[in-house]
Enzyme design. Structure first.
Site, mmCIF file in Angstrom:
data_model
loop_
_atom_site.group_PDB
_atom_site.id
_atom_site.type_symbol
_atom_site.label_atom_id
_atom_site.label_comp_id
_atom_site.label_asym_id
_atom_site.label_seq_id
_atom_site.Cartn_x
_atom_site.Cartn_y
_atom_site.Cartn_z
ATOM 1 N N TYR A 132 -17.401 14.389 -15.487
ATOM 2 C CA TYR A 132 -17.760 12.963 -15.400
ATOM 3 C C TYR A 132 -18.737 12.756 -14.231
ATOM 4 O O TYR A 132 -18.463 13.194 -13.107
ATOM 5 C CB TYR A 132 -16.473 12.174 -15.186
ATOM 6 C CG TYR A 132 -16.652 10.685 -15.097
ATOM 7 C CD1 TYR A 132 -16.990 9.934 -16.212
ATOM 8 C CD2 TYR A 132 -16.473 10.016 -13.888
ATOM 9 C CE1 TYR A 132 -17.148 8.564 -16.125
ATOM 10 C CE2 TYR A 132 -16.628 8.646 -13.790
ATOM 11 C CZ TYR A 132 -16.967 7.928 -14.926
ATOM 12 O OH TYR A 132 -17.121 6.572 -14.834
ATOM 13 N N ARG A 164 0.829 -1.213 0.000
ATOM 14 C CA ARG A 164 0.000 0.000 0.000
ATOM 15 C C ARG A 164 0.862 1.261 0.000
ATOM 16 O O ARG A 164 0.438 2.322 -0.423
ATOM 17 C CB ARG A 164 -0.981 0.000 1.196
ATOM 18 C CG ARG A 164 -1.847 1.256 1.260
ATOM 19 C CD ARG A 164 -3.111 1.078 2.094
ATOM 20 N NE ARG A 164 -2.887 0.404 3.344
ATOM 21 C CZ ARG A 164 -2.254 0.945 4.400
ATOM 22 N NH1 ARG A 164 -1.797 2.165 4.349
ATOM 23 N NH2 ARG A 164 -2.090 0.236 5.497
ATOM 24 N N ASP A 205 -8.624 16.632 -15.203
ATOM 25 C CA ASP A 205 -8.904 15.248 -15.600
ATOM 26 C C ASP A 205 -8.582 15.148 -17.090
ATOM 27 O O ASP A 205 -9.292 15.694 -17.927
ATOM 28 C CB ASP A 205 -10.378 14.911 -15.309
ATOM 29 C CG ASP A 205 -10.715 13.451 -15.618
ATOM 30 O OD1 ASP A 205 -10.014 12.837 -16.449
ATOM 31 O OD2 ASP A 205 -11.703 12.939 -15.055
ATOM 32 N N LYS A 222 -9.223 3.802 -19.405
ATOM 33 C CA LYS A 222 -9.547 4.251 -20.755
ATOM 34 C C LYS A 222 -8.312 4.170 -21.670
ATOM 35 O O LYS A 222 -7.790 3.094 -21.850
ATOM 36 C CB LYS A 222 -10.151 5.653 -20.686
ATOM 37 C CG LYS A 222 -11.153 5.849 -19.533
ATOM 38 C CD LYS A 222 -12.410 5.016 -19.678
ATOM 39 C CE LYS A 222 -13.268 4.958 -18.416
ATOM 40 N NZ LYS A 222 -13.699 6.225 -17.843
HETATM 41 C C1 LIG Z 1 -14.063 6.719 -16.531
HETATM 42 C C2 LIG Z 1 -13.737 8.080 -16.092
HETATM 43 C C3 LIG Z 1 -13.441 8.374 -14.750
HETATM 44 C C4 LIG Z 1 -13.526 7.335 -13.643
HETATM 45 O O1 LIG Z 1 -12.631 6.295 -13.846
HETATM 46 P P1 LIG Z 1 -12.873 4.776 -13.337
HETATM 47 O O2 LIG Z 1 -11.620 4.112 -13.744
HETATM 48 O O3 LIG Z 1 -14.102 4.280 -14.015
HETATM 49 O O4 LIG Z 1 -13.060 4.837 -11.860
HETATM 50 C C5 LIG Z 1 -13.102 9.675 -14.425
HETATM 51 N N1 LIG Z 1 -13.073 10.645 -15.363
HETATM 52 C C6 LIG Z 1 -13.359 10.403 -16.650
HETATM 53 C C7 LIG Z 1 -13.295 11.510 -17.634
HETATM 54 C C8 LIG Z 1 -13.706 9.122 -17.063
HETATM 55 O O5 LIG Z 1 -14.003 8.885 -18.345
#
Ligand SMILES: *Cc1c(COP(=O)(O)O)cnc(C)c1O
Length: 394
Positions: free
Chosen positions: A112, A59, A184, A209
């Site tokens: 998001y 961790r 983000d 992603k």
């Molecule tokens: C998918 C996504 C998240 C969250 O990510 P997870 O891996 O699903 O927890 C945050 N911001 C954006 C823009 C996303 O597409």
């Protein structure tokens, strides 16, 4: 010999993070261990106090996770990175670091969904305050700033509207008021946009992603520009516990090695598909940063190194039209998520946002006819043929 800072992006993506042991391995090994033994009591004491570098407990750090962190920190031009169990864990770790009772956050209104819901549902219980603002207009951010504002959190391009926020303009506003700017960068990946170079303090990704790119794991990462911020975030992550797993990190490392190749191919496909949609009689509008009809085409050229592979478009006959396309695609997969080698399609009004009233949806710019497409790396003619037959069923 291999100073990653001196290399081009594709070379960095392939090599950064690998530090060979005596075995001369070419892929980072999976250190599937929860804890690390000490040589003696003094060794343990020195590692715990930070006097001596070394691993203690997964961790708090693990060589496989660290290899991924080094790679993504290099790609984002940051001081260092922290892998997290999911993208949302990266988001909540940042909120936890910079916010508290009586403190205020300004966020992109089209952020998001869960990044917004967790504030409204959970952080509100601890006295955190927030304003959701149309950050495509920087003057609106300035107007929303209060003495207690501690963080400006933006997402660009935002989902599913594909609207952009000017990162440089936000950095100027945030720093004039002593506020942290977090971006983000999930939709672009570090290959297409480097927020830290544009003045942001922290950048985060859902690794799920583009960076992993193979739709087989969930993960997240935070990259900080400076040591001081990094240390603050690290402490919160260690105590909150949203850490990665070594095997998860290894899969992401395998994915990130081909990030530029995948993104090049996907965005080449996306431009062709956007143009095809624009000319299709069953399509009313297309939003894609690579089309000069995108209202922020100039900003896209200024801050993005490519147009990406996310497209929104509106079909004839609204809700019914959208459902018809969903029910008739054969190759393009009906699923949420994005950024993988396979093309995914979804219709928010009938799927992800079906539980919301039409009025609420429209307030969030999610109109009935809006379809979101994440273009993958397939043969583009196959994708176009599939979309064409599905659209013609409307
Ligand atoms: C998918 C996504 C998240 C969250 O990510 P997870 O891996 O699903 O927890 C945050 N911001 C954006 C823009 C996303 O597409």
């Amino acid at each position: 010999m291999k100073d990653p800072d001196m290399m081009g992006f594709t070379t960095q993506a392939i090599h950064a993070g690998l530090e060979q042991t005596n075995y001369g391995e070419v892929s980072v090994p999976i250190y599937q261990t929860s804890t690390f033994s000490f040589i003696n009591a003094q060794d343990g004491a020195e590692k715990f106090s930070g006097k001596k570098k070394g691993y203690i407990y997964t961790r708090m750090g693990n060589p496989t996770i660290e290899a991924l962190e080094k790679c993504v920190a290099t790609l984002e031009h940051g001081y260092a990175a922290l892998g997290t169990s999911s993208g949302m864990s990266a988001v909540t770790t940042l909120y936890m670091t910079f916010l508290g009772a009586g403190m205020h956050l300004i966020s992109t209104d089209a952020v998001y969904g869960p990044s917004r819901s967790v504030l409204e549902r959970d952080f509100s219980r601890f006295g955190v305050e927030y304003s959701f603002v149309d950050t495509t207009k920087p003057e609106k951010i300035e107007q929303a700033i209060q003495d207690k504002t501690k963080m400006l959190y933006i997402e660009t391009p935002a989902n599913p509207t594909i609207t952009l926020t000017d990162i440089e303009a936000c950095a100027k506003i945030a720093h004039r008021h002593g506020i942290v700017l977090a971006v983000d960068n999930t939709f672009c990946s570090p290959y297409l946009q480097n927020p830290l170079e544009l003045g942001a303090d922290v950048v985060l990704h859902s690794l799920t992603k583009f960076i992993n790119g193979h739709a087989d794991i969930v993960g997240g990462i935070i990259v900080a520009k400076e040591k001081e911020l990094f240390e603050e975030i690290r402490k919160v992550l260690f105590y909150m516990g949203g850490t990665m797993d070594p095997h998860q990190a290894w899969l992401v490392l395998r994915g990130v090695r081909t990030l530029p190749l995948r993104v090049d191919r996907a965005q080449e496909n996306a431009l062709r598909i956007a143009q095809f949609l624009l000319d299709h009689p069953k399509v009313d509008w297309v939003t894609y940063p690579g089309l000069d009809c995108h209202p922020q085409y100039e900003l896209a050229k200024k801050q993005m190194k490519g147009s990406g592979s996310m497209i929104s478009f509106g079909v004839k006959k609204g809700l019914e039209g959208g459902k018809t396309v969903m029910n008739n695609v054969q190759l393009v997969t009906l699923a949420v998520s994005l950024g993988g080698i396979e093309s995914l399609i979804q219709h928010p009004a009938s799927m992800t946002h079906a539980a919301m009233s039409r009025k609420e949806r429209e307030k969030a710019h999610i109109t009935d006819e809006l379809i979101r497409l994440s273009v993958g790396c397939e043969n583009v003619d196959d994708l176009i043929r599939d979309l064409d037959q599905a659209l013609n069923k409307i």
